[in-house]
Design a protein around this motif. Structure first.
Motif, PDB file in Angstrom:
ATOM      1  N   HIS A  56       0.789  -1.139   0.006  1.00  0.00           N
ATOM      2  CA  HIS A  56       0.035   0.083   0.007  1.00  0.00           C
ATOM      3  C   HIS A  56       0.861   1.349  -0.043  1.00  0.00           C
ATOM      4  O   HIS A  56       0.353   2.326  -0.159  1.00  0.00           O
ATOM      5  N   ALA A  94      -3.212   2.689  -1.380  1.00  0.00           N
ATOM      6  CA  ALA A  94      -4.395   2.035  -0.883  1.00  0.00           C
ATOM      7  C   ALA A  94      -4.643   2.121   0.381  1.00  0.00           C
ATOM      8  O   ALA A  94      -3.646   2.535   1.168  1.00  0.00           O
ATOM      9  N   THR A 204      -5.162   9.213  -1.652  1.00  0.00           N
ATOM     10  CA  THR A 204      -3.991   8.295  -2.210  1.00  0.00           C
ATOM     11  C   THR A 204      -3.444   8.811  -3.494  1.00  0.00           C
ATOM     12  O   THR A 204      -4.090   9.820  -4.172  1.00  0.00           O
ATOM     13  N   HIS A 239     -14.512   1.801   2.889  1.00  0.00           N
ATOM     14  CA  HIS A 239     -13.548   0.910   2.717  1.00  0.00           C
ATOM     15  C   HIS A 239     -13.131   0.052   4.180  1.00  0.00           C
ATOM     16  O   HIS A 239     -12.731   1.128   5.151  1.00  0.00           O
TER      17      HIS A 239
END
Length: 257
Positions: A56, A94, A204, A239
């Motif tokens: 990530h 992410a 992000t 999320h």
């Protein structure tokens, strides 16, 4: 202090070594400086640092010569009362809920080996940008994010030595949400002084198929129960990893309030 929500501080310290961190973020990007100070009376030899790569995070690493060389002959020497330095330039791509792992190893003059597994204070809330919502807009979004995968909730007790939960205490909780977690305070959502609500966007550096940056909207509510000396922390995001990450940082911060 809670290094996840403070710009600088000590990550680890014993009689031989002090590890200090200074970190700053703009949007999806961060700059983390780590300082390894020799507090002992002899040099620290074969001093090495390994920072694990994460799916990530895009990460560039620079350090004192030899510091990042993990082979047999790698490492540097940290003389008494001096520091080795590590610089990490990162971009989040992410959602995530675990901090990057860092392993320090060295040996002292007598040949004794030391190894310390640590975690860097790089958490999802580092990449938040505050959003201020009117009460109606906040409650509309809050209801639209109902559902098991989107909500995370946990109850945390105030520390045993804490003062009674009063309006001053709630002001400290509000500062944790705004200054620590980098959320915008959404006032007027609640008819009681015992609830703090906030909103933010998790930034992000990743792009969708249309070339737009992928961002995740996040909401948080902290509800106090003064009689029980406890707080209920609820997070809702699109999320699951963002919901978990925000809740975890909020819980730790409240325990240290």
């Amino acid at each position: 202090s809670n290094l996840c929500t403070s710009p600088s501080g000590v990550l680890f310290e014993n009689s031989l070594l002090q590890v200090g961190v200074k970190h700053e973020y703009v949007g999806a990007q961060g700059r983390i400086s780590v300082f390894f100070g020799n507090l002992g009376s002899t040099p620290l030899e074969e001093f090495k640092v390994r920072v694990d790569d994460c799916e990530h995070l895009r990460m560039q690493k620079q350090g004192t010569q030899g510091l990042l060389e993990t082979d047999e002959d790698g490492g540097c020497t940290v003389a008494v009362r001096t520091q080795a330095k590590l610089l990490l330039l990162i971009e989040v791509v992410a959602p995530f809920d675990d901090a990057p792992a860092m392993r320090i190893s060295f040996q002292t003059e007598d040949g004794e080996k030391h190894e310390y597994p640590l975690r860097l204070p790089v958490v999802a809330t580092c990449f938040m940008e505050p959003v201020t919502l009117e009460p109606g807009a906040f409650m509309q979004r809050w209801k639209s994010l109902e559902g098991q995968d989107r909500e995370c909730q946990e109850i945390v007790k105030a520390p045993p030595n804490a003062l009674p939960i009063d309006e001053d205490y709630m002001r400290r909780i509000a500062l944790i949400i705004t200054d620590g977690l980098k959320f915008g305070r959404c006032q007027g959502c609640d008819p009681t002084p015992w609830t703090v609500s906030g909103a933010a966007t998790f930034r992000t550096g990743a792009k969708d198929v249309n070339g737009n940056f992928i961002n995740v909207g996040c909401l948080v509510r902290v509800e106090a129960n003064p009689q029980a000396g406890a707080f209920r922390v609820t997070t809702r995001t699109l999320h699951p990893l963002c919901s978990t990450a925000v809740k975890n940082v909020a819980l730790v911060s409240i325990k240290l309030a």
